[in-house]
Write a protein that holds these residues in place. Structure first.
Motif, PDB file in Angstrom:
ATOM      1  N   LEU A 645       0.830  -1.208   0.000  1.00  0.00           N
ATOM      2  CA  LEU A 645       0.000   0.000   0.000  1.00  0.00           C
ATOM      3  C   LEU A 645       0.859   1.252   0.000  1.00  0.00           C
ATOM      4  CD1 LEU A 645      -2.895   1.218   0.243  1.00  0.00           C
ATOM      5  CD2 LEU A 645      -2.524   1.214   2.711  1.00  0.00           C
ATOM      6  N   VAL A 646       1.870   1.269   0.863  1.00  0.00           N
ATOM      7  CA  VAL A 646       2.746   2.441   0.946  1.00  0.00           C
ATOM      8  C   VAL A 646       3.473   2.668  -0.369  1.00  0.00           C
ATOM      9  CG1 VAL A 646       4.788   3.401   2.073  1.00  0.00           C
ATOM     10  CG2 VAL A 646       3.018   2.283   3.444  1.00  0.00           C
ATOM     11  N   SER A 647       3.922   1.566  -0.990  1.00  0.00           N
ATOM     12  CA  SER A 647       4.615   1.677  -2.278  1.00  0.00           C
ATOM     13  C   SER A 647       3.712   2.285  -3.332  1.00  0.00           C
ATOM     14  CB  SER A 647       5.104   0.305  -2.732  1.00  0.00           C
ATOM     15  OG  SER A 647       6.077  -0.201  -1.848  1.00  0.00           O
ATOM     16  N   GLU A 648       2.443   1.850  -3.364  1.00  0.00           N
ATOM     17  CA  GLU A 648       1.502   2.382  -4.345  1.00  0.00           C
ATOM     18  C   GLU A 648       1.260   3.868  -4.131  1.00  0.00           C
ATOM     19  OE1 GLU A 648      -1.175  -1.678  -5.157  1.00  0.00           O
ATOM     20  OE2 GLU A 648      -1.936  -0.085  -3.864  1.00  0.00           O
ATOM     21  N   VAL A 649       1.077   4.258  -2.862  1.00  0.00           N
ATOM     22  CA  VAL A 649       0.820   5.671  -2.550  1.00  0.00           C
ATOM     23  C   VAL A 649       2.019   6.533  -2.909  1.00  0.00           C
ATOM     24  CG1 VAL A 649       0.361   7.299  -0.679  1.00  0.00           C
ATOM     25  CG2 VAL A 649      -0.868   5.123  -0.764  1.00  0.00           C
ATOM     26  N   ASP A 651       4.418   5.843  -5.000  1.00  0.00           N
ATOM     27  CA  ASP A 651       4.619   5.829  -6.450  1.00  0.00           C
ATOM     28  C   ASP A 651       3.692   6.838  -7.122  1.00  0.00           C
ATOM     29  OD1 ASP A 651       3.708   4.065  -9.261  1.00  0.00           O
ATOM     30  OD2 ASP A 651       5.801   4.555  -8.899  1.00  0.00           O
ATOM     31  N   ALA A 652       2.415   6.836  -6.695  1.00  0.00           N
ATOM     32  CA  ALA A 652       1.462   7.795  -7.260  1.00  0.00           C
ATOM     33  C   ALA A 652       1.889   9.232  -6.951  1.00  0.00           C
ATOM     34  CB  ALA A 652       0.059   7.516  -6.710  1.00  0.00           C
ATOM     35  N   TYR A 653       2.366   9.459  -5.713  1.00  0.00           N
ATOM     36  CA  TYR A 653       2.807  10.798  -5.300  1.00  0.00           C
ATOM     37  C   TYR A 653       4.005  11.257  -6.130  1.00  0.00           C
ATOM     38  CZ  TYR A 653       4.931  14.443  -2.397  1.00  0.00           C
ATOM     39  OH  TYR A 653       5.490  15.608  -1.950  1.00  0.00           O
ATOM     40  N   LEU A 654       4.992  10.350  -6.302  1.00  0.00           N
ATOM     41  CA  LEU A 654       6.192  10.694  -7.048  1.00  0.00           C
ATOM     42  C   LEU A 654       5.878  10.961  -8.514  1.00  0.00           C
ATOM     43  CD1 LEU A 654       8.683   8.140  -5.461  1.00  0.00           C
ATOM     44  CD2 LEU A 654       8.689  10.635  -5.162  1.00  0.00           C
ATOM     45  N   GLN A 655       4.968  10.167  -9.081  1.00  0.00           N
ATOM     46  CA  GLN A 655       4.609  10.389 -10.482  1.00  0.00           C
ATOM     47  C   GLN A 655       3.925  11.740 -10.662  1.00  0.00           C
ATOM     48  OE1 GLN A 655       2.640   7.272 -12.632  1.00  0.00           O
ATOM     49  NE2 GLN A 655       3.744   5.646 -11.569  1.00  0.00           N
ATOM     50  N   GLU A 656       3.020  12.066  -9.731  1.00  0.00           N
ATOM     51  CA  GLU A 656       2.308  13.341  -9.820  1.00  0.00           C
ATOM     52  C   GLU A 656       3.278  14.513  -9.718  1.00  0.00           C
ATOM     53  OE1 GLU A 656      -1.162  15.847  -7.426  1.00  0.00           O
ATOM     54  OE2 GLU A 656      -0.808  13.724  -6.986  1.00  0.00           O
TER      55      GLU A 656
END
Length: 663
Positions: A645-649, A651-656
Motif C-alpha cells: 500500500l505504501v509503495s503504491e501511494v 509511487d502515485a505521489y512521485l509520479q504526480e
C-alpha cells in the motif's frame, strides 16, 4: 407402500423454454447447420452445447466494424479418460484439417479442439463418431463426462471396477434423443451406440418416480437437468479426480478377496461462482452413505431424479445440485433420494485418507506391461519449435497402436506398453524434445493447471493459459530468492470465477476478476480435500511478488515440520498472515535501491551486497504513530500488505510531482 416424491411446479428460466422448444435437442440446430452463415442464433447455441460444442469468437482477431471471428470449440466425451488409438489419430488429424493445430486435455478427462468453423462442424463430429468416439453430452444440462482414476493397474481389481462403472454410468445417463445421429450422421446410428442389456434394463426401471414416461428421455424428460451434472467413480485413497468437487462421487468398496461389494456415496460438490454474488460459492461434496452393487444404478438415477425435479430451474446461478444440498441439508437430501430409490441408504463405510496422484513417468501396470505418464503444460498438445509433443504422440500411437487415458490434471497416460518397446518410445520422445523424467520437471509446473480463457472463451475476463507460464517462472524466482528452492504447492488459475481449472481447491488459486487482475485464494490442501478461501479480491498481476513474498517468508519461518504451504495458510489463518505482511519489510536488491529517492524521504541505506535486507540496525523510513496506525488499518481493509500500500501511494505521489516538475 413407498412414498413417491411430488415436486412443486417452478417458474422457469428462458433457457428452459429453449430446451422445451428444441424437440429433444433437434431444433434450431438441425435447420441452422445447413444455413450459409458463420454462426448460430442464441437458441441454437444453447442446444448445440448438448451436442458437445460451444460457439466462440477469437478476441485476438476482433476488428471494429467487422463480424466477429466465429469458431467452435468441440469437446469429446471419454468415460474414465479412455482414448482408443484410432480415435486419437482421428482427433490429431482433425486438429490439422479443421482446428488450430492443437488438442487440449480437459480437467474432466476429455479432449477439446478449438478453431473449428461452422461449415466444418458436421464433418468433424461425424469423423469422431465413426472412430468410436462421441461428443454427445460433453456439454449442456446433462450428466457430463464420467471420471475415474486413469492408472491402469491390472493387479488391483478396484481400479478395473472404477473403469467399468464409469463406463456403465456414462451409458446409463447418455441422452437418448435421436437428434445426435440425425443431425451429424444423417440418421445413421453408429455401432458404438450398442448397449449392454443390463444398462438398458436399469434405464427402464421406474423406481418411484425416477422415470419420465412418454418421452424420448426416460431419465431426463424434455427439460433435461437444471444445470450441468458431474459424476466420478474412484477407489479408496485415490483422489486423482478431485472427488469433492463433483455432484456425485462413488467410491468402490471391495472385500478381502478383491470382489466388488458396493459403493460409498458423496454428493453436493461444485465450484462455480460469480464475483460479488455471495449466494454463489464453491462447495465440497458431503458423505451420503453406502449402497450395495446391485443398487448402484438405481441410486444414481434416484440422485439424478432428485436434482431433476427439485433443482432450481429459474435462477441458473443457483441451479447446481450443491445449492440443493446447502438449502436442504444432508438428511433431507438423503431422505428424498431414498424415496426415489425405494429403500434406505446404508451407513458410510470407513475409508483411508485421500491422496492426490498424477502417475507421471514410467510405471508398472502389474501384469508385466508398463504405462507412461506424460506431463502436459495446461493440457495443450502442440508442436512448437523443438518441442513437438503432437508429433511424438502421433508417432507412438501409429507405430505401436497403444491406448491412452487422459487425466483430471490435463496430462495423459500411454499404457499396455511391452517392456521391449520402452527404449523405442523413449527415443521418440527425446527426439521431439518431450521430457518424461519427473525429477527434471519443475514441481510448480507439474502441479499447476489453467483454463484456456482468452482469446476464445466467452466468459473469460482476463488471461489464464497464456499467462500462467510467466507467473510460475516469477513464483519460482521468488522462492529461489527466499531460499525456498525446494518448495512445491498446487497452483491453479482461471480467467473467470466459474472455476474450470478448480482453483478453489488449490493451495494458491488465481481467479480472474478483470483485465490483468485476479482474486487470490489460499489454503486448499495438496490432496484436494479442503476448499481454499479468498484472501485478496483484486490483485494486479504486477503486484504478485509484493503480495506473495511476506506470506512465503511467514510460512518458511513458522510452518510445522512437514507442513505444506496450503496447510500452513489454513492453520494460521488470514488474520495472522495479514498481520505479518503488514509489518514485513522485503528483500531489496541494489537495482531497486538505485531507484529510491534519498534526500528528504529516506536516510542512507547501506548496500554492501548484491541483495540486502533492511534490518533494525539500518536506517529506515519513519512515520508518526497515528499515521502508521491509519495506514495499517487501511491496508487491512484493502486486503493488502502494508508495504504494498505504501509503495503504491508513494509511487502515485512521485509520479504526480514528477509531472508537475516537468510542467
Amino acid at each position: 407402500m413407498v412414498k413417491t416424491p411430488t415436486p412443486q411446479t417452478q417458474k422457469l428460466s428462458k433457457v428452459e423454454g429453449t430446451k422445451d422448444r428444441s424437440n429433444y435437442l433437434r431444433q434450431p440446430v438441425a435447420t441452422e447447420i445447413y444455413q450459409d452463415t458463420n454462426c448460430f442464433t442464441e437458441d441454437a447455441i444453447q442446444i448445440l452445447k448438448y451436442h458437445g460444442s460451444y460457439q466462440q469468437d477469437n478476441r485476438d482477431n476482433r476488428v471494429k466494424g467487422q463480424e466477429k471471428d466465429y469458431q467452435f470449440m468441440l469437446r469429446t466425451r471419454n468415460p474414465g479418460g479412455l482414448v482408443p488409438p484410432q480415435l486419437y489419430l482421428t482427433l490429431d488429424r482433425l486438429a490439422d484439417e479443421y482446428g488450430n493445430q492443437t488438442l487440449r486435455v480437459t480437467t474432466r478427462q476429455g479432449f477439446q479442439m478449438h478453431g473449428i468453423l461452422k461449415k466444418n462442424l458436421k464433418s468433424a463430429i461425424a469423423a469422431i463418431i465413426k472412430s468410436m468416439g462421441s461428443t454427445l453430452g460433453a456439454c449442456g444440462d446433462v450428466n457430463r463426462n464420467v471420471m475415474a482414476p486413469p492408472a491402469p493397474y491390472k493387479n488391483r481389481p478396484e481400479y478395473n471396477y472404477a473403469w467399468e462403472y464409469a463406463d456403465n454410468i456414462a451409458a446409463l445417463l447418455t441422452p437418448q434423443t435421436g437428434a445426435y445421429y440425425e443431425i451429424w450422421l444423417d440418421g445413421e446410428k453408429s455401432i458404438s451406440a450398442e448397449e449392454s442389456p443390463e444398462i438398458v434394463a436399469a434405464r427402464q426401471r421406474n423406481g418411484n418416480g425416477t422415470i419420465v414416461h412418454g418421452t424420448e428421455e426416460p431419465i431426463y424428460g424434455q427439460h433435461y437437468m437444471p444445470r450441468k451434472f458431474k459424476i466420478s467413480v474412484t477407489v479408496p485413497g485415490d483422489n486423482s479426480i478431485d472427488l469433492y468437487s463433483q455432484d456425485v462421487s462413488l467410491v468402490v468398496i471391495t472385500n478381502d478377496q478383491g470382489e466388488l461389494e458396493g459403493f460409498n456415496i458423496y454428493a453436493g460438490g461444485g465450484l462455480g461462482r460469480t464475483h460479488n454474488k455471495e449466494d454463489t460459492f464453491p462447495r465440497l461434496a458431503d458423505e451420503i452413505g453406502y449402497v450395495d452393487k446391485e443398487d448402484v444404478y438405481d441410486l444414481v438415477k434416484a440422485i439424478v431424479a432428485t436434482q431433476r425435479d427439485y433443482g432450481n430451474r429459474f435462477d441458473r446461478r443457483h441451479s447446481r445440485m450443491k445449492y440443493l444440498l446447502e438449502d436442504w441439508g444432508v438428511d433431507k437430501f438423503r431422505a428424498t433420494v431414498e424415496e426415489y430409490l425405494g429403500k434406505a441408504i446404508k451407513p458410510f463405510k470407513p475409508l483411508p485418507q485421500w491422496k492426490y496422484e498424477d502417475f507421471l513417468g514410467w510405471n508398472e501396470q502389474g501384469d508385466g506391461k508398463l504405462f507412461l505418464g506424460i506431463s502436459i503444460d495446461n493440457g495443450r498438445i502442440k508442436d512448437e519449435g523443438t518441442f513437438k509433443l503432437r508429433t511424438a504422440l502421433r508417432e507412438i500411437v501409429q507405430q505401436f497402436n497403444l491406448p491412452i487415458r487422459l487425466t483430471a490434471h490435463q496430462n495423459l497416460l500411454i499404457y499396455e506398453i511391452e517392456p521391449t518397446l520402452q527404449p523405442k518410445i523413449q527415443q521418440i520422445l527425446e527426439n521431439c524434445g518431450v521430457q518424461v523424467d519427473i525429477n527434471v520437471i519443475d514441481p510448480l509446473v507439474r502441479l499447476s493447471m489453467a483454463c484456456p480463457a482468452l482469446p476464445t472463451c466467452g466468459l473469460a475476463v482476463t488471461e489464464s493459459e497464456r499467462a500462467i507460464p510467466g507467473i510460475l517462472d516469477r513464483i519460482r524466482a521468488l522462492l529461489n530468492k527466499l531460499g525456498m528452492d525446494q518448495e512445491q504447492f498446487v497452483i491453479r488459475m482461471t480467467g473467470c470465477p466459474n472455476g474450470c481449472a478448480r482453483p478453489y481447491m488449490a493451495e494458491l488459486g488465481f481467479v480472474g476478476s478483470q483485465a490483468e487482475t485476479y482474486q487470490i485464494w489460499l489454503g486448499g490442501s495438496a490432496n484436494q480435500t479442503r476448499l481454499a478461501k479468498a484472501y485478496v479480491d483484486k490483485m494486479h498481476i504486477n503486484d504478485l511478488e509484493s503480495l506473495l513474498e511476506p506470506i512465503l517468508v511467514f510460512c518458511k519461518q513458522s510452518r510445522q515440520a512437514g507442513e505444506s504451504f496450503g496447510d500452513f495458510c489454513d492453520r494460521v489463518g488470514f488474520d495472522a498472515i495479514r498481520e505479518f505482511s503488514a509489518t514485513y519489510e522485503p528483500a531489496i536488491t541494489t537495482e531497486e535501491l538505485a531507484q529510491i529517492n534519498t534526500a528528504d524521504e529516506i536516510n542512507s541505506i547501506a548496500t554492501t551486497s548484491e541483495t540486502t535486507r533492511v534490518s533494525k540496525h539500518r536506517p529506515r523510513i519513519s512515520v508518526k504513530p497515528d499515521v502508521y496506525a491509519r495506514l495499517k488499518e487501511f491496508a487491512t481493509s484493502q486486503g493488502k500488505p502494508l508495504t504494498l500500500l505504501v509503495s503504491e501511494v508513494l509511487d502515485a505521489y512521485l509520479q504526480e510531482n514528477s509531472q508537475n516538475n516537468d510542467d
